[in-house]
Design an enzyme around this catalytic site. Structure first.
Site, short mmCIF file in Angstrom:
data_model
loop_
_atom_site.label_atom_id
_atom_site.label_comp_id
_atom_site.label_asym_id
_atom_site.label_seq_id
_atom_site.Cartn_x
_atom_site.Cartn_y
_atom_site.Cartn_z
N ASP A 29 83.15 30.27 53.74
CA ASP A 29 84.17 30.72 54.56
C ASP A 29 83.77 31.09 56.09
OD1 ASP A 29 87.63 31.02 54.03
OD2 ASP A 29 86.56 32.08 56.01
N HIS A 45 92.00 14.03 50.09
CA HIS A 45 92.96 14.94 50.86
C HIS A 45 94.38 15.09 50.15
CE1 HIS A 45 94.89 16.92 54.48
NE2 HIS A 45 95.93 16.23 54.02
N GLY A 90 100.11 32.47 53.17
CA GLY A 90 98.98 32.57 53.96
C GLY A 90 98.12 31.13 54.06
N THR A 92 96.77 28.19 55.89
CA THR A 92 96.52 27.92 57.57
C THR A 92 96.09 26.71 57.61
OG1 THR A 92 94.57 28.91 57.46
CG2 THR A 92 96.36 30.29 58.03
N HIS A 95 94.79 21.39 53.79
CA HIS A 95 93.95 20.73 52.69
C HIS A 95 93.79 21.54 51.81
CE1 HIS A 95 90.60 17.56 51.89
NE2 HIS A 95 90.35 18.34 51.13
N HIS A 97 92.83 24.07 49.11
CA HIS A 97 91.38 24.76 48.94
C HIS A 97 91.54 26.18 48.02
CE1 HIS A 97 93.59 26.27 52.41
NE2 HIS A 97 93.08 27.46 52.45
N HIS A 99 89.63 29.48 47.20
CA HIS A 99 88.81 30.77 47.73
C HIS A 99 88.09 31.14 46.51
CE1 HIS A 99 90.86 31.36 51.87
NE2 HIS A 99 91.89 30.66 51.09
P1 5GP Z 1 94.02 29.83 53.90
O1 5GP Z 1 94.28 31.02 54.98
O2 5GP Z 1 94.57 28.49 54.52
O3 5GP Z 1 94.08 30.04 52.39
O4 5GP Z 1 92.35 29.59 54.10
C1 5GP Z 1 91.59 29.04 55.09
C2 5GP Z 1 90.41 29.42 55.26
O5 5GP Z 1 89.52 28.67 55.93
C3 5GP Z 1 90.42 30.76 56.03
O6 5GP Z 1 89.68 31.70 54.92
C4 5GP Z 1 89.51 30.53 57.11
O7 5GP Z 1 88.58 31.73 57.41
C5 5GP Z 1 88.69 29.34 56.80
N1 5GP Z 1 88.18 28.23 57.86
C6 5GP Z 1 89.05 28.08 58.94
N2 5GP Z 1 88.10 27.16 59.87
C7 5GP Z 1 87.21 27.07 59.05
C8 5GP Z 1 85.94 26.27 59.66
O8 5GP Z 1 86.05 25.72 60.57
N3 5GP Z 1 84.87 26.44 58.74
C9 5GP Z 1 84.92 27.33 57.75
N4 5GP Z 1 83.93 27.43 57.34
N5 5GP Z 1 86.14 27.99 57.45
C10 5GP Z 1 87.13 27.78 57.87
ZN ZN Z 2 92.03 16.65 54.36
#
Ligand code: 5GP
Ligand code: ZN
Length: 117
Positions: A29, A45, A90, A92, A95, A97, A99
């Site tokens: 991340d 996707h 949360g 953002t 796609h 994913h 953590h």
């Molecule tokens: P969400 O908030 O959608 O659950 O998690 C998205 C995650 O993607 C966030 O923790 C954010 O830091 C990470 N992220 C967003 N853009 C990028 C990127 O360009 N590269 C990487 N490695 N992580 C990203």
């Molecule tokens: Zn995608």
């Protein structure tokens, strides 16, 4: 498709790769919230947890298989896997994913979820 994580999978956008197989891709991340903070994503996707159905749920199993392999390979004994589905949770990047967090003692319970009112 204009999707950040699809672009990371196909190498259009660089990432710090941790693991890859036929089904999933795992990378660090960009804004870690724990000493170990990886993202594990299906190579297909899928928008989010609400997009999982009988045609693609095998990818979710593959995500967890990958997590176990990564943990063994890196000697990670304890870890947490989180999926955020939807804006209020949360999410953002649209796609699917997961953590993978490790390397710190983590709290648990309502206070770890933030303000609820
Ligand atoms: P969400 O908030 O959608 O659950 O998690 C998205 C995650 O993607 C966030 O923790 C954010 O830091 C990470 N992220 C967003 N853009 C990028 C990127 O360009 N590269 C990487 N490695 N992580 C990203
Ligand atoms: Zn995608």
């Amino acid at each position: 498709m204009d999707c950040l994580f699809c672009k990371i999978i196909n190498g259009e956008i660089p990432s710090a790769k941790v693991y890859e197989d036929e089904f999933v891709y795992c990378f660090k991340d960009i804004a870690p919230i724990a000493p170990v903070h990886y993202l594990i994503i299906p190579k297909q996707h899928i928008c989010c947890a609400n997009g999982i159905d009988e045609t693609n749920s095998n990818f979710v199993a593959k995500v967890f298989e990958a997590a176990a392999k990564i943990a063994k390979a890196e000697g990670i004994e304890s870890y947490r896997i989180i999926n955020n589905c939807g804006e209020d949770a949360g999410q953002t990047v649209m796609h699917l994913h997961f953590h993978m967090l490790a390397g710190v003692k983590m709290g648990w319970g309502p206070e770890s979820l933030g303000k609820t009112e």
